[in-house]
Write a protein that holds these residues in place. Structure first.
Motif, mmCIF file in Angstrom:
data_model
loop_
_atom_site.group_PDB
_atom_site.id
_atom_site.type_symbol
_atom_site.label_atom_id
_atom_site.label_comp_id
_atom_site.label_asym_id
_atom_site.label_seq_id
_atom_site.Cartn_x
_atom_site.Cartn_y
_atom_site.Cartn_z
ATOM 1 N N THR A 29 0.829 -1.205 0.000
ATOM 2 C CA THR A 29 0.000 0.000 0.000
ATOM 3 C C THR A 29 0.861 1.251 0.000
ATOM 4 N N ILE A 30 1.902 1.263 0.805
ATOM 5 C CA ILE A 30 2.802 2.416 0.842
ATOM 6 C C ILE A 30 3.459 2.604 -0.519
ATOM 7 N N GLY A 31 3.908 1.511 -1.116
ATOM 8 C CA GLY A 31 4.508 1.582 -2.451
ATOM 9 C C GLY A 31 3.530 2.104 -3.489
ATOM 10 N N ALA A 32 2.279 1.676 -3.379
ATOM 11 C CA ALA A 32 1.257 2.158 -4.322
ATOM 12 C C ALA A 32 1.028 3.657 -4.148
ATOM 13 N N PHE A 33 1.005 4.130 -2.906
ATOM 14 C CA PHE A 33 0.834 5.571 -2.677
ATOM 15 C C PHE A 33 1.990 6.357 -3.294
ATOM 16 N N VAL A 34 3.196 5.825 -3.159
ATOM 17 C CA VAL A 34 4.364 6.496 -3.728
ATOM 18 C C VAL A 34 4.251 6.543 -5.253
ATOM 19 N N ILE A 35 3.835 5.439 -5.857
ATOM 20 C CA ILE A 35 3.683 5.408 -7.313
ATOM 21 C C ILE A 35 2.586 6.366 -7.763
ATOM 22 N N VAL A 36 1.479 6.393 -7.038
ATOM 23 C CA VAL A 36 0.398 7.335 -7.379
ATOM 24 C C VAL A 36 0.905 8.772 -7.279
ATOM 25 N N PHE A 37 1.697 9.053 -6.248
ATOM 26 C CA PHE A 37 2.269 10.391 -6.116
ATOM 27 C C PHE A 37 3.174 10.708 -7.297
ATOM 28 N N ALA A 38 4.007 9.751 -7.716
ATOM 29 C CA ALA A 38 4.909 9.976 -8.854
ATOM 30 C C ALA A 38 4.111 10.232 -10.131
ATOM 31 N N LEU A 131 -1.894 12.729 16.586
ATOM 32 C CA LEU A 131 -1.510 11.965 15.401
ATOM 33 C C LEU A 131 -0.278 12.587 14.754
ATOM 34 N N ALA A 132 -0.265 13.908 14.641
ATOM 35 C CA ALA A 132 0.880 14.593 14.031
ATOM 36 C C ALA A 132 2.162 14.292 14.797
ATOM 37 N N PHE A 133 2.115 14.365 16.111
ATOM 38 C CA PHE A 133 3.325 14.116 16.891
ATOM 39 C C PHE A 133 3.785 12.666 16.776
ATOM 40 N N VAL A 134 2.841 11.736 16.710
ATOM 41 C CA VAL A 134 3.206 10.333 16.511
ATOM 42 C C VAL A 134 3.884 10.164 15.154
ATOM 43 N N LEU A 135 3.334 10.784 14.116
ATOM 44 C CA LEU A 135 3.921 10.676 12.783
ATOM 45 C C LEU A 135 5.294 11.341 12.723
ATOM 46 N N PHE A 136 5.470 12.452 13.433
ATOM 47 C CA PHE A 136 6.771 13.126 13.456
ATOM 48 C C PHE A 136 7.804 12.306 14.224
ATOM 49 N N ALA A 137 7.373 11.670 15.314
ATOM 50 C CA ALA A 137 8.305 10.925 16.155
ATOM 51 C C ALA A 137 8.837 9.683 15.441
ATOM 52 N N ARG A 138 7.974 8.978 14.741
ATOM 53 C CA ARG A 138 8.379 7.752 14.043
ATOM 54 C C ARG A 138 7.688 7.665 12.686
ATOM 55 N N PRO A 139 8.155 8.426 11.697
ATOM 56 C CA PRO A 139 7.482 8.393 10.394
ATOM 57 C C PRO A 139 7.555 7.035 9.704
ATOM 58 N N ASP A 140 8.581 6.222 10.032
ATOM 59 C CA ASP A 140 8.659 4.895 9.421
ATOM 60 C C ASP A 140 7.506 4.007 9.885
ATOM 61 N N ILE A 141 7.257 3.985 11.175
ATOM 62 C CA ILE A 141 6.133 3.226 11.711
ATOM 63 C C ILE A 141 4.821 3.914 11.345
ATOM 64 N N GLY A 142 4.861 5.244 11.274
ATOM 65 C CA GLY A 142 3.663 5.995 10.909
ATOM 66 C C GLY A 142 3.147 5.643 9.530
ATOM 67 N N ALA A 143 4.050 5.425 8.579
ATOM 68 C CA ALA A 143 3.629 5.074 7.220
ATOM 69 C C ALA A 143 2.919 3.721 7.216
#
Length: 179
Positions: A29-38, A131-143
């Motif tokens: 899913t993350i890969g698909a989002f990246v491709i859609v963004f590209a 949610l923002a702070f969780v995503l900032f703290a660990r964006p790898d797990i956040g994705a």
């Protein structure tokens, strides 16, 4: 033209399939989002190029071409470094959640609103900021978490759409005299 119940049925089934894929394989899913963004970046580049060559003055031409160049660069970066792009998209979602949360809290503090509305809006804003702070703290797990939550949402949406489809289908099959 397909019946609306059939359309709802297919929509629900596709949503369930997408949700199951997102929950079982969040990295896909993350890969698909990246491709859609590209793809979006490349399409945006084409639009900006068209705008540049439709202008009759030099200033806007250079500006639109610059924007097209940036969009091509973003698309190339997304495809070349999908991991970094996924992290950047997660941070962007974090910035959005932080700004939206601050806006919701500000709305909740406006005078003249009902107490329940103010409390709900303020609480929603606080959750967005968390949610923002969780995503900032660990964006790898956040994705991965965002992909999983998206999958769960898609599953719930798909099931509810299927239920609606079956309800509408059963109502349509009931004879007018039985109503």
């Amino acid at each position: 033209m397909p019946k609306s119940t059939t359309t709802l049925l297919w929509r629900g089934l596709l949503s369930i399939a997408l949700g199951a894929t997102s929950v079982l394989w969040p990295s896909i899913t993350i890969g698909a989002f990246v491709i859609v963004f590209a793809v979006f970046a490349f399409l945006l580049s084409a639009v900006e190029s068209l705008r540049a060559f439709s202008s009759d003055r030099v200033g806007p031409v250079l500006g639109w071409l610059f924007l097209a160049f940036i969009a091509v660069g973003a698309g190339c970066v997304a495809l070349t470094w999908p991991g970094i792009t996924a992290l950047a998209l997660t941070v962007c979602i974090g910035v959005w959640a932080l700004m939206a949360g601050a806006g919701e809290i500000a709305l909740g503090l406006l005078p003249g609103m009902r107490a329940g509305y103010r409390a709900f809006t303020t609480l929603t804003g606080l959750i967005s900021i968390m949610l923002a702070f969780v995503l900032f703290a660990r964006p790898d797990i956040g994705a991965v978490s965002l992909a999983t939550v998206f999958g769960l949402f898609s599953l719930v949406h798909g099931v509810s759409t299927l239920v609606l489809s079956f309800q509408l289908r059963s109502r349509a099959n009931v004879s007018p005299s039985a109503r």
